[in-house]
Write a protein that holds these residues in place. Structure first.
Motif, PDB file in Angstrom:
ATOM      1  N   ARG A  57       0.833  -1.205   0.000  1.00 26.67           N
ATOM      2  CA  ARG A  57       0.000   0.000   0.000  1.00 26.67           C
ATOM      3  C   ARG A  57       0.871   1.261   0.000  1.00 26.67           C
ATOM      4  O   ARG A  57       0.596   2.219  -0.722  1.00 26.67           O
ATOM      5  CB  ARG A  57      -0.919  -0.002   1.221  1.00 26.67           C
ATOM      6  CG  ARG A  57      -1.844   1.212   1.285  1.00 26.67           C
ATOM      7  CD  ARG A  57      -2.575   1.298   2.611  1.00 26.67           C
ATOM      8  NE  ARG A  57      -3.507   0.209   2.782  1.00 26.67           N
ATOM      9  CZ  ARG A  57      -3.447  -0.670   3.780  1.00 26.67           C
ATOM     10  NH1 ARG A  57      -2.461  -0.603   4.663  1.00 26.67           N
ATOM     11  NH2 ARG A  57      -4.357  -1.608   3.895  1.00 26.67           N
ATOM     12  N   LEU A  60       2.256   1.854  -3.446  1.00 27.10           N
ATOM     13  CA  LEU A  60       1.215   2.311  -4.373  1.00 27.10           C
ATOM     14  C   LEU A  60       0.800   3.744  -4.095  1.00 27.10           C
ATOM     15  O   LEU A  60       0.480   4.501  -5.025  1.00 27.10           O
ATOM     16  CB  LEU A  60       0.002   1.378  -4.288  1.00 27.10           C
ATOM     17  CG  LEU A  60       0.096   0.105  -5.121  1.00 27.10           C
ATOM     18  CD1 LEU A  60      -1.031  -0.854  -4.756  1.00 27.10           C
ATOM     19  CD2 LEU A  60       0.052   0.427  -6.606  1.00 27.10           C
ATOM     20  N   LEU A  63       2.893   6.007  -6.102  1.00 31.61           N
ATOM     21  CA  LEU A  63       2.924   5.855  -7.561  1.00 31.61           C
ATOM     22  C   LEU A  63       1.979   6.873  -8.203  1.00 31.61           C
ATOM     23  O   LEU A  63       0.849   6.564  -8.577  1.00 31.61           O
ATOM     24  CB  LEU A  63       2.529   4.425  -7.946  1.00 31.61           C
ATOM     25  CG  LEU A  63       2.686   4.056  -9.426  1.00 31.61           C
ATOM     26  CD1 LEU A  63       4.130   4.199  -9.883  1.00 31.61           C
ATOM     27  CD2 LEU A  63       2.197   2.631  -9.674  1.00 31.61           C
ATOM     28  N   LEU A  66      -0.097   6.351 -11.473  1.00 30.21           N
ATOM     29  CA  LEU A  66      -1.305   5.522 -11.508  1.00 30.21           C
ATOM     30  C   LEU A  66      -2.580   6.339 -11.399  1.00 30.21           C
ATOM     31  O   LEU A  66      -3.633   5.908 -11.882  1.00 30.21           O
ATOM     32  CB  LEU A  66      -1.246   4.493 -10.365  1.00 30.21           C
ATOM     33  CG  LEU A  66      -2.414   3.527 -10.219  1.00 30.21           C
ATOM     34  CD1 LEU A  66      -2.566   2.645 -11.464  1.00 30.21           C
ATOM     35  CD2 LEU A  66      -2.249   2.655  -8.972  1.00 30.21           C
ATOM     36  N   GLU A  70      -6.270   4.110 -13.350  1.00 29.63           N
ATOM     37  CA  GLU A  70      -6.600   2.817 -12.763  1.00 29.63           C
ATOM     38  C   GLU A  70      -7.417   1.946 -13.710  1.00 29.63           C
ATOM     39  O   GLU A  70      -7.213   0.730 -13.775  1.00 29.63           O
ATOM     40  CB  GLU A  70      -7.365   3.015 -11.449  1.00 29.63           C
ATOM     41  CG  GLU A  70      -6.553   3.600 -10.318  1.00 29.63           C
ATOM     42  CD  GLU A  70      -6.536   5.127 -10.319  1.00 29.63           C
ATOM     43  OE1 GLU A  70      -6.075   5.714  -9.329  1.00 29.63           O
ATOM     44  OE2 GLU A  70      -6.990   5.734 -11.332  1.00 29.63           O
ATOM     45  N   VAL A  76      -2.069  -7.124 -12.945  1.00 28.82           N
ATOM     46  CA  VAL A  76      -1.255  -6.824 -11.768  1.00 28.82           C
ATOM     47  C   VAL A  76      -0.425  -8.063 -11.476  1.00 28.82           C
ATOM     48  O   VAL A  76      -0.965  -9.152 -11.248  1.00 28.82           O
ATOM     49  CB  VAL A  76      -2.114  -6.461 -10.542  1.00 28.82           C
ATOM     50  CG1 VAL A  76      -1.217  -6.234  -9.327  1.00 28.82           C
ATOM     51  CG2 VAL A  76      -2.957  -5.218 -10.830  1.00 28.82           C
ATOM     52  N   CYS A  97      -5.315  -4.220  -4.388  1.00 28.93           N
ATOM     53  CA  CYS A  97      -5.903  -3.928  -5.701  1.00 28.93           C
ATOM     54  C   CYS A  97      -7.324  -3.384  -5.543  1.00 28.93           C
ATOM     55  O   CYS A  97      -7.718  -2.419  -6.211  1.00 28.93           O
ATOM     56  CB  CYS A  97      -5.909  -5.177  -6.580  1.00 28.93           C
ATOM     57  SG  CYS A  97      -4.292  -5.610  -7.263  1.00 28.93           S
ATOM     58  N   PHE A 100      -7.243   0.236  -4.307  1.00 21.36           N
ATOM     59  CA  PHE A 100      -6.753   1.246  -5.251  1.00 21.36           C
ATOM     60  C   PHE A 100      -7.505   1.224  -6.582  1.00 21.36           C
ATOM     61  O   PHE A 100      -7.000   1.729  -7.588  1.00 21.36           O
ATOM     62  CB  PHE A 100      -5.252   1.058  -5.480  1.00 21.36           C
ATOM     63  CG  PHE A 100      -4.407   1.550  -4.342  1.00 21.36           C
ATOM     64  CD1 PHE A 100      -3.877   2.824  -4.344  1.00 21.36           C
ATOM     65  CD2 PHE A 100      -4.170   0.741  -3.243  1.00 21.36           C
ATOM     66  CE1 PHE A 100      -3.108   3.282  -3.289  1.00 21.36           C
ATOM     67  CE2 PHE A 100      -3.406   1.184  -2.176  1.00 21.36           C
ATOM     68  CZ  PHE A 100      -2.874   2.463  -2.191  1.00 21.36           C
ATOM     69  N   LEU A 140       0.639  -3.421 -13.926  1.00 21.28           N
ATOM     70  CA  LEU A 140       1.267  -2.984 -12.687  1.00 21.28           C
ATOM     71  C   LEU A 140       2.103  -4.130 -12.125  1.00 21.28           C
ATOM     72  O   LEU A 140       1.593  -5.232 -11.927  1.00 21.28           O
ATOM     73  CB  LEU A 140       0.197  -2.571 -11.673  1.00 21.28           C
ATOM     74  CG  LEU A 140       0.687  -2.155 -10.282  1.00 21.28           C
ATOM     75  CD1 LEU A 140       1.495  -0.870 -10.357  1.00 21.28           C
ATOM     76  CD2 LEU A 140      -0.504  -1.981  -9.333  1.00 21.28           C
ATOM     77  N   LEU A 142       4.188  -5.313  -8.917  1.00 18.83           N
ATOM     78  CA  LEU A 142       4.433  -5.073  -7.500  1.00 18.83           C
ATOM     79  C   LEU A 142       5.549  -5.990  -7.019  1.00 18.83           C
ATOM     80  O   LEU A 142       5.621  -7.151  -7.424  1.00 18.83           O
ATOM     81  CB  LEU A 142       3.171  -5.343  -6.679  1.00 18.83           C
ATOM     82  CG  LEU A 142       1.945  -4.466  -6.972  1.00 18.83           C
ATOM     83  CD1 LEU A 142       0.746  -4.957  -6.171  1.00 18.83           C
ATOM     84  CD2 LEU A 142       2.244  -3.007  -6.644  1.00 18.83           C
ATOM     85  N   ALA A 167       6.387  -0.380  -6.693  1.00 17.69           N
ATOM     86  CA  ALA A 167       5.283  -0.469  -7.645  1.00 17.69           C
ATOM     87  C   ALA A 167       5.724   0.175  -8.949  1.00 17.69           C
ATOM     88  O   ALA A 167       6.244   1.295  -8.946  1.00 17.69           O
ATOM     89  CB  ALA A 167       4.033   0.236  -7.102  1.00 17.69           C
TER      90      ALA A 167
END
Length: 309
Positions: A57, A60, A63, A66, A70, A76, A97, A100, A140, A142, A167
């Motif tokens: 988290r 992200l 980032l 993003l 989204e 992902v 996920c 976000f 994305l 991670l 990320a």
């Protein structure tokens, strides 16, 4: 051509001296001295009160690329060093996920190359997007894990694992941070517990990783002198000095800032070092750079990617 739209990383501020994990793992005082004096390792990053979900988290949240995109994310990919990163039945990747706005994306793990799986995930993300044929589609990647088991705390005779996450937003094509070439060498003959084979892995390590870097650079139509910086995986300084000696590459152009203070942050190292290089102004427009990593698990993997910023 695969391109990085944005890269974010998070390493928690908490640190523990290497004596703490060493003591838990039963390492001797002499082994700790070797890590400190020879490998130049001092402390590792830890988030004692957080879960993997908290690490992901935090990455992200940083980032910025993003935001507002989204709905364009189709995949992902969580790149893992270890096959199991949380106790069953927890699923932190899907949870973040949902948080976000990425619940519509296909979510899966990539872990076949151990600590080099972050580069494998970038390659897979680009290939998936290219196959889709949607010029606006994004993926994305991670990375990041918790040091929650004994195996996930120590790279034997080499390094200690640290906690953190990264990320990376990926597009099928772009003008910046374009992937020029990817090279990886798989050594299945190292899939054994034989002590002699483990020694052989240490012996060939620098040569094999240098070979992967040279291959990626050559496939990109470049020479090593064209490469502005190398973004490494954070094992230890001595290992990278050996690789640089093999390559004939200046070791001061390898971003080793984080090795002694964060530990080996699983598959996130190259992305953490990307942010460090960006903050230091080491990534220059139009200049090539390399991400490189090695993984040891079921065999060994030596990988490198050449990019242009």
């Amino acid at each position: 051509m695969t391109a990085l739209v944005g890269v974010a990383a998070w390493v928690p501020p908490g640190r523990v001296a290497i004596e703490e994990p060493a003591g838990r793992l039963g390492l001797s005082g002499m082994q700790v001295k070797i890590f400190r004096r020879y490998h130049r390792l001092g402390e590792v990053a830890r988030d004692p009160d957080g879960e993997l979900r908290d690490l992901l988290r935090a990455a992200l949240e940083r980032l910025d690329a993003l935001r507002g995109r989204e709905h364009l994310v189709r995949y992902v990919l969580h790149a893992r060093t270890f096959p199991t990163v949380v106790p069953y039945p927890h699923d932190p990747v899907r949870q973040v996920c949902e948080e976000f706005g990425l619940g519509h994306a296909a979510v899966f793990a990539v872990g076949h190359h151990a600590c080099a799986s972050g580069l494998l995930a970038l390659d897979a993300a680009g290939r998936l997007l290219a196959a889709d044929g949607d010029p606006e589609g994004l993926a994305l990647v991670l990375t990041g894990e918790k040091a929650f088991t004994a195996e996930a705390r120590l790279v034997p005779d080499t390094s200690f694992f640290g906690e953190g996450a990264a990320a990376c937003l990926v597009a099928a094509q772009g003008e910046r941070d374009r992937l020029l070439a990817y090279a990886t060498e798989l050594r299945g003959d190292f899939d054994t517990d034989d002590p002699e084979t483990a020694l052989e892995f240490q012996r060939v390590y620098a040569d094999e990783l240098a070979s992967a870097i040279t291959a990626a650079v050559a496939r990109a139509g470049l020479a090593m002198e064209d490469v502005g910086v190398i973004l490494p995986h954070n094992v230890n300084r001595v290992a990278w000095h050996q690789v640089c000696r093999t390559l004939g590459y200046p070791r001061e152009r390898v971003v080793l800032d984080n090795v002694a203070t964060t530990g080996h942050v699983f598959c996130a190292d190259s992305f953490v070092n990307y942010r460090t290089a960006q903050d230091r102004g080491l990534l220059r427009q139009g200049e090539p750079y390399v991400m490189a990593a090695a993984g040891a698990g079921r065999g060994a993997t030596f990988s490198a990617m050449a990019f242009v910023h």
